[in-house]
Design an enzyme around this catalytic site. Structure first.
Site, PDB file in Angstrom:
ATOM      1  NE  ARG A  98      -1.047   2.516   2.894  1.00  0.00           N
ATOM      2  CZ  ARG A  98      -0.476   3.635   3.374  1.00  0.00           C
ATOM      3  NH1 ARG A  98      -0.400   4.725   2.638  1.00  0.00           N
ATOM      4  NH2 ARG A  98       0.058   3.644   4.580  1.00  0.00           N
ATOM      5  CG  ASP A  99       3.254   4.319   3.028  1.00  0.00           C
ATOM      6  OD1 ASP A  99       3.374   5.163   2.134  1.00  0.00           O
ATOM      7  OD2 ASP A  99       3.416   4.584   4.236  1.00  0.00           O
ATOM      8  CG  HIS A 102       3.817   4.633   9.152  1.00  0.00           C
ATOM      9  ND1 HIS A 102       3.148   3.625   8.488  1.00  0.00           N
ATOM     10  CD2 HIS A 102       4.091   5.570   8.217  1.00  0.00           C
ATOM     11  CE1 HIS A 102       3.022   3.949   7.205  1.00  0.00           C
ATOM     12  NE2 HIS A 102       3.589   5.123   7.012  1.00  0.00           N
ATOM     13  CG  HIS A 124       7.691   7.428   5.190  1.00  0.00           C
ATOM     14  ND1 HIS A 124       7.433   6.959   3.925  1.00  0.00           N
ATOM     15  CD2 HIS A 124       6.527   7.342   5.863  1.00  0.00           C
ATOM     16  CE1 HIS A 124       6.151   6.613   3.839  1.00  0.00           C
ATOM     17  NE2 HIS A 124       5.571   6.840   5.000  1.00  0.00           N
ATOM     18  CB  CYS A 145       3.414  10.125   1.252  1.00  0.00           C
ATOM     19  SG  CYS A 145       1.779  10.865   1.404  1.00  0.00           S
ATOM     20  CG  ASN A 203       6.784   3.207   5.528  1.00  0.00           C
ATOM     21  OD1 ASN A 203       6.120   3.515   4.555  1.00  0.00           O
ATOM     22  ND2 ASN A 203       6.441   3.480   6.753  1.00  0.00           N
TER      23      ASN A 203
END
Ligand code: HMG
Ligand code: MG
Length: 296
Positions: free
Chosen positions: A14-15, A205, A207, A238, A247
């Protein structure tokens, strides 16, 4: 004291992939399956957001419908509003996440509303998810800095985290969206949030834009946090945070944790294979140093 076990929440599909171009649905499905095979039990597999905002996630319904569900693995999705939640439930997501921010400017640019408006939007999402017995995770972005506003007060991070927790999110993931934090700030921030939300309900979380994520995690593990989000092969970034890189790479996190004697339940070599295979599919080098060091 350091935890003896860490639960890794894998966000690469996802990310990571929300920021990569031209990843086929088949490649995504293969990645998700390989992550499960490597022992990951919490996999964020897609995002039910506007396809005009994030076209890379437009196939999320298909992903959830087609993925090979492994027993013991929770497949989750981002759902910014009721529409997203309905789509996620229809597609069979096990768990969902709402995502807010500790920065007004980031909230506007990411989800097109203020922090307060976002909370209003999340209320029906929480109600509908609860009626379906689906757990909701809560993200707070910009916890260590904002691409538009710079420094963010830890009191604001704690305030938003507490609101999401009190609304019923079972876990609050603290996002250093642009990876600007350093170890001392990160630890101070987690301690401030832990005064409002129990530390065992927090996740990190981070990055890795400035290469600080591992150091920051190490500093924060001493607060008792034992859930960490990471992205296989360091995929992603993002779309609404200029300069954001992926991340922290899951491979590098697992390597560090195992070195500390902390159990993750993950088979490192299989994880490396999963990361190398998606990196080949998207035609770029892995963002994991451990993968680069161990792959001929
Ligand atoms: P909006 O334009 O204010 O929403 O966007 P709207 O309700 O006015 O709807 C506009 C259009 O979008 C309509 O379609 C809706 O149907 C459609 P139209 O009539 O124009 O054809 N729409 C949707 N379509 C599919 N799924 C939906 C949905 N909702 C509305 N759920 C909205 C508001 C939140 C939808 C938009 O701003 C959006 O999609 N934003 C998502 C941005 C995003 O995905 N960012 C990346 C994820 S967050 C992140 O990466 C950070 C994190 O990793 C933590 C960290 O690192 O800090 C989590
Ligand atoms: Mg993120």
């Amino acid at each position: 004291m350091m935890p003896t076990k860490v639960s890794i929440f894998e966000v690469g599909a996802r990310d990571g992939l929300q920021n990569e171009k031209a990843v086929t649905t088949a490649d995504k499905l293969l990645l998700i399956d390989k992550l499960g095979a490597a022992g990951l039990t919490r996999i964020e597999a897609g995002s039910f957001v506007s396809p005009k905002w994030v076209p890379q996630m437009a196939d999320s319904a298909e992903i959830f419908k087609r993925l090979n569900k492994r027993s013991g693995v929770v497949y989750s999705a981002l759902t910014p509003n009721l529409k997203g939640l309905e789509l996620a439930l229809d597609a069979g997501a096990d768990e969902v996440a709402i995502f807010g921010a500790a920065s007004q400017s980031f909230s506007q640019r990411n989800i097109n509303c203020s922090i307060e408006e976002s909370i209003e939007r999340f209320i029906p999402v929480m109600e509908r998810a609860s009626a379906s017995n689906v757990r909701v995770r809560g993200y707070v972005s910009c916890v260590l800095g904002c691409p538009y506003e710079g420094d963010i007060a830890v009191s604001e991070v704690a305030r938003v985290a507490e609101i999401l927790y009190k609304m019923g999110c079972y876990e609050i993931s603290l996002g250093d969206t642009i990876g600007v934090g350093t170890a001392k700030n990160a630890r101070n921030m987690v301690e401030a949030v832990a005064n409002k939300v129990p530390v065992d309900k927090l996740a990190l979380h981070f990055h890795d834009t400035y290469g600080q994520a591992l150091a920051n995690i190490l500093a924060c593990l001493e607060t008792g946090v034992s859930v960490i989000d990471s992205s296989v092969a360091g995929l992603g970034g993002c779309p609404y945070a200029k300069g954001a890189s992926g991340n922290l790479a899951t491979e590098d996190l697992v390597y560090m944790l195992h070195g500390l004697g902390i159990d993750t339940g993950i088979e490192l070599q299989q994880l490396i294979d999963a990361g190398n295979s998606i990196s080949r599919a998207i035609g770029r080098a892995s963002g994991s140093k451990v993968a680069l060091a161990t792959t001929a």
